[in-house]
Design a protein around this motif. Structure first.
Motif, PDB file in Angstrom:
ATOM      1  N   GLU B   2       0.858  -1.185   0.000  1.00  0.00           N
ATOM      2  CA  GLU B   2       0.000   0.000   0.000  1.00  0.00           C
ATOM      3  C   GLU B   2       0.898   1.240   0.000  1.00  0.00           C
ATOM      4  OE1 GLU B   2      -3.897   0.841   2.596  1.00  0.00           O
ATOM      5  OE2 GLU B   2      -2.073   1.376   3.663  1.00  0.00           O
ATOM      6  N   ILE B   3       0.638   2.145  -0.951  1.00  0.00           N
ATOM      7  CA  ILE B   3       1.372   3.414  -0.995  1.00  0.00           C
ATOM      8  C   ILE B   3       0.371   4.543  -0.810  1.00  0.00           C
ATOM      9  CG2 ILE B   3       2.857   4.937  -2.367  1.00  0.00           C
ATOM     10  CD1 ILE B   3       4.317   2.399  -1.844  1.00  0.00           C
ATOM     11  N   VAL B  66       4.382   1.582  -6.300  1.00  0.00           N
ATOM     12  CA  VAL B  66       5.067   2.807  -6.732  1.00  0.00           C
ATOM     13  C   VAL B  66       4.772   3.074  -8.206  1.00  0.00           C
ATOM     14  CG1 VAL B  66       7.354   3.791  -7.131  1.00  0.00           C
ATOM     15  CG2 VAL B  66       6.870   2.620  -4.972  1.00  0.00           C
ATOM     16  N   VAL B  69       1.587   4.860  -8.669  1.00  0.00           N
ATOM     17  CA  VAL B  69       1.653   6.302  -8.352  1.00  0.00           C
ATOM     18  C   VAL B  69       2.259   7.052  -9.532  1.00  0.00           C
ATOM     19  CG1 VAL B  69       2.499   8.080  -6.780  1.00  0.00           C
ATOM     20  CG2 VAL B  69       1.887   5.837  -5.877  1.00  0.00           C
ATOM     21  N   LEU B  94       3.976  17.302  -1.006  1.00  0.00           N
ATOM     22  CA  LEU B  94       3.480  16.046  -1.570  1.00  0.00           C
ATOM     23  C   LEU B  94       4.404  14.918  -1.120  1.00  0.00           C
ATOM     24  CD1 LEU B  94       1.420  14.758  -3.546  1.00  0.00           C
ATOM     25  CD2 LEU B  94       3.079  15.161  -5.352  1.00  0.00           C
ATOM     26  N   LEU B  95       3.819  13.922  -0.467  1.00  0.00           N
ATOM     27  CA  LEU B  95       4.622  12.808   0.052  1.00  0.00           C
ATOM     28  C   LEU B  95       4.039  11.479  -0.397  1.00  0.00           C
ATOM     29  CD1 LEU B  95       4.908  14.363   3.562  1.00  0.00           C
ATOM     30  CD2 LEU B  95       6.927  13.537   2.382  1.00  0.00           C
ATOM     31  N   ASP B  96       4.918  10.573  -0.779  1.00  0.00           N
ATOM     32  CA  ASP B  96       4.537   9.195  -1.081  1.00  0.00           C
ATOM     33  C   ASP B  96       5.247   8.291  -0.103  1.00  0.00           C
ATOM     34  OD1 ASP B  96       2.986   9.308  -3.703  1.00  0.00           O
ATOM     35  OD2 ASP B  96       4.764  10.499  -4.171  1.00  0.00           O
ATOM     36  N   PHE B  97       4.502   7.440   0.561  1.00  0.00           N
ATOM     37  CA  PHE B  97       5.142   6.560   1.547  1.00  0.00           C
ATOM     38  C   PHE B  97       4.322   5.293   1.738  1.00  0.00           C
ATOM     39  CE2 PHE B  97       2.307   9.465   3.727  1.00  0.00           C
ATOM     40  CZ  PHE B  97       1.639   8.676   4.633  1.00  0.00           C
ATOM     41  N   GLN B  98       5.023   4.292   2.228  1.00  0.00           N
ATOM     42  CA  GLN B  98       4.397   3.011   2.538  1.00  0.00           C
ATOM     43  C   GLN B  98       4.109   3.004   4.043  1.00  0.00           C
ATOM     44  OE1 GLN B  98       6.872  -0.273   1.362  1.00  0.00           O
ATOM     45  NE2 GLN B  98       5.288  -1.790   1.748  1.00  0.00           N
ATOM     46  N   PRO B  99       2.849   3.085   4.446  1.00  0.00           N
ATOM     47  CA  PRO B  99       2.570   3.168   5.880  1.00  0.00           C
ATOM     48  C   PRO B  99       3.024   1.907   6.602  1.00  0.00           C
ATOM     49  CG  PRO B  99       0.561   3.473   4.576  1.00  0.00           C
ATOM     50  CD  PRO B  99       1.617   2.999   3.645  1.00  0.00           C
ATOM     51  N   ALA B 100       3.651   2.118   7.756  1.00  0.00           N
ATOM     52  CA  ALA B 100       4.166   0.998   8.540  1.00  0.00           C
ATOM     53  C   ALA B 100       3.732   1.153   9.988  1.00  0.00           C
ATOM     54  CB  ALA B 100       5.681   0.967   8.460  1.00  0.00           C
ATOM     55  N   LYS B 101       3.574   0.024  10.650  1.00  0.00           N
ATOM     56  CA  LYS B 101       3.343   0.047  12.090  1.00  0.00           C
ATOM     57  C   LYS B 101       4.696  -0.092  12.791  1.00  0.00           C
ATOM     58  CE  LYS B 101      -1.334  -1.747  11.869  1.00  0.00           C
ATOM     59  NZ  LYS B 101      -2.319  -2.693  12.350  1.00  0.00           N
ATOM     60  N   VAL B 102       4.746   0.289  14.053  1.00  0.00           N
ATOM     61  CA  VAL B 102       6.005   0.137  14.800  1.00  0.00           C
ATOM     62  C   VAL B 102       6.110  -1.313  15.288  1.00  0.00           C
ATOM     63  CG1 VAL B 102       7.292   0.841  16.827  1.00  0.00           C
ATOM     64  CG2 VAL B 102       6.088   2.545  15.476  1.00  0.00           C
TER      65      VAL B 102
END
Lengths: 102, 102
Positions: B2-3, B66, B69, B94-102
């Motif tokens: 997921e991006i 990616v 996007v 503008l930011l593109d990132f792969q959400p992560a949990k800790v």
């Protein structure tokens, strides 16, 4: 109701990858310390479009009400964390919003 | 995978609420026109902590890669939309990132 509390950060150049990793880990620990945080995600700018204006990290926490965000902002666990994070930060944007579909 | 593709915007002072509403609606329409957009949400800064540095709106779209996007960024429906949106914008991130949990 869902409120997103989104912090977008550019770290100072002097800040190491280890320090950034520690910031992420410590933010994650707030989830255990402050039950009103319903979820926490973070992400690092992938860097393909180069429109990020120098910002590189996103920290997104989820709350159930505006009151819960205010409670979080003033919670000593959070203010302690902020006093560690903020000296490492060159610039930031902080937004609270209720996500909506069109 | 997921991006998240997150656009944070400050509109020019001359821009009306109606124009902003139309921008949101038109962004929403991109979801129907570009199937690689898996979700779209937007939000308006609630304005309680005053650390938003003038930014007021968040537009968050979700992609599965990616490449999707990049395909979105170069899609004519999107570039047409950008050419309408951007003249209304004073500043943006503008930011593109792969959400992560800790």
């Amino acid at each position: 109701m869902e409120i997103k509390h989104v912090l977008v950060v550019k770290f100072k150049e002097s800040v190491s990858e280890e320090q950034i990793e520690d910031c992420i880990k410590q933010y994650g620990k707030l989830v255990d310390l402050i039950p009103s945080i319903k979820a926490f995600k973070w992400g690092k700018e992938i860097g393909m479009l180069n429109l990020n204006q120098g910002f590189t990290h996103v920290f997104e926490s989820t709350f159930e009400s505006v009151e819960d965000v205010i409670g979080f902002a003033t919670n000593p666990h959070h203010t302690n964390y902020s006093s560690v994070l903020m000296p490492l930060v060159e610039k930031f944007v902080l937004l609270d919003f209720q996500p909506a579909k069109v």
